[in-house]
Design an enzyme around this catalytic site. Structure first.
Site, PDB file in Angstrom:
ATOM      1  N   GLU A  60      72.703  28.349  71.692  1.00 29.92           N
ATOM      2  CA  GLU A  60      72.660  28.876  70.329  1.00 29.92           C
ATOM      3  C   GLU A  60      73.814  29.823  70.052  1.00 29.92           C
ATOM      4  OE1 GLU A  60      68.908  26.968  70.998  1.00 29.92           O
ATOM      5  OE2 GLU A  60      70.054  28.395  72.218  1.00 29.92           O
ATOM      6  N   HIS A 129      56.747  29.899  70.291  1.00 32.75           N
ATOM      7  CA  HIS A 129      57.307  29.080  69.208  1.00 32.75           C
ATOM      8  C   HIS A 129      56.572  29.279  67.886  1.00 32.75           C
ATOM      9  CE1 HIS A 129      59.894  26.912  72.003  1.00 32.75           C
ATOM     10  NE2 HIS A 129      58.861  26.806  72.806  1.00 32.75           N
TER      11      HIS A 129
END
Length: 324
Positions: A60, A129
């Site tokens: 990322e 998540h």
């Protein structure tokens, strides 16, 4: 009007952006051949090719940094981070580069990057998540932070974000991707500067955004059966907050309930309550109520996940306390 899903509305916004501006490209993990982790970019690789739909390595920090560099070079990158928890791996790039370069360069280096971030609980994705971290990013000067909660906003926010000279973070609710509804065939760009009243009312104001809008609207429907008229305000843009729309609503209803899928401590709900206290304290006929996620890591089991999140019954109870 046509029936569509949130996923398809987001895809339509992406397709239009890619078609009208050659500078626009999409990059992220699995956005190409796999069609996106949540199938939002499905079919776009075949339509626009590998130069415009770019699969990235699993880093990322690297690909968000590449997106920032592309924006500095005159492109209009759309960077997709797979889920909001992975955005923490790019926080240095977002906070220390994207948000600060315009200021630190004396206005010479704008960073018009758009970062799409699936977010939120409600689909049994367990603690790592299921975060709602929009409030964290709304804390950072130099960013615009938006949270589409309707099909029209899902379809139209991207176009407006791409012409913004600053970095824009679009938080897309994972739990909404499969939901369907009616969308105007001519739906286009939408305003990113103002909150909107989704349901007018006179007895209590319910302020919500993103994933908390649906339970707020459901609660308003049920409250109406009992004779309580609830006005529902959708914030839409979390930074900069449209405080005035909230204040105008509170001046009409004199009561406030803030619904937030984030944790209560240090949350957007706290910021909204503080602003109302600063600017409209004497308009209030009852203490501000906040309906937030329980302060625990979001559980995996369905019944525990539902218990940890604000639901219509929780919003109704808070509204009744305020009205009572």
């Amino acid at each position: 009007m046509s029936t569509t899903t949130y996923r398809e509305a987001f895809r339509a916004g992406l397709r239009e952006a890619l078609a009208v501006d050659d500078r626009v490209f999409l990059m992220g993990e699995d956005v190409g051949r796999y069609g996106g982790c949540f199938a939002v970019s499905q079919g776009l690789l075949e339509e626009f090719g590998e130069q415009r739909i770019r699969d990235t390595p699993l880093s990322e920090s690297a690909f968000v940094g590449a997106g920032i560099g592309a924006a500095l070079g005159g492109m209009r990158p759309i960077v997709e981070i797979m889920t909001v928890n992975f955005s923490l791996l790019a926080l240095d790039q977002i906070l220390n580069n994207a948000a600060t370069l315009l200021h630190m360069s004396g206005g010479q280096l704008g960073v018009p990057v758009v970062i799409r971030i699936p977010t939120g609980p409600g689909r049994q994705l367990a603690a790592q998540h299921s975060h709602t971290l929009e409030g964290w990013y709304a804390h950072i000067p130099g960013l615009r932070v938006v949270a589409p909660a309707t099909l029209a906003d899902a379809r139209g926010m991207l176009a407006t974000a791409l012409i913004d000279p600053d970095p824009v973070l679009i938080f897309e609710q994972i739990a909404l991707y499969g939901a369907s509804g009616e969308l105007a065939d001519d739906a286009g760009p939408v305003d990113l500067d103002h909150a909107v009243v989704r349901r007018p009312g006179s007895d209590v104001t319910l302020v919500a955004y993103g994933g908390s809008l649906a339970p707020a609207l459901a609660a308003a429907e049920e409250l109406a059966v009992d004779g309580v008229s609830a006005e529902v305000v959708d914030l839409r843009t979390l930074r900069p907050l449209d405080t005035e729309t909230v204040l105008e609503s509170v001046r009409r209803t004199h009561r406030l309930v803030v619904v937030d899928n984030g944790w209560r401590s240090g949350s957007l709900s706290a910021e909204i309550a503080a602003r109302v206290a600063e600017h409209a304290l004497y308009e209030l006929d009852a203490p501000v109520e906040r309906v937030c996620a329980v302060e625990v890591p979001i559980p995996y089991p369905r019944h525990l996940e539902e218990a940890a999140l604000p639901g219509p019954a929780d919003v109704m109870a808070a509204a009744r306390r305020a009205v009572g």
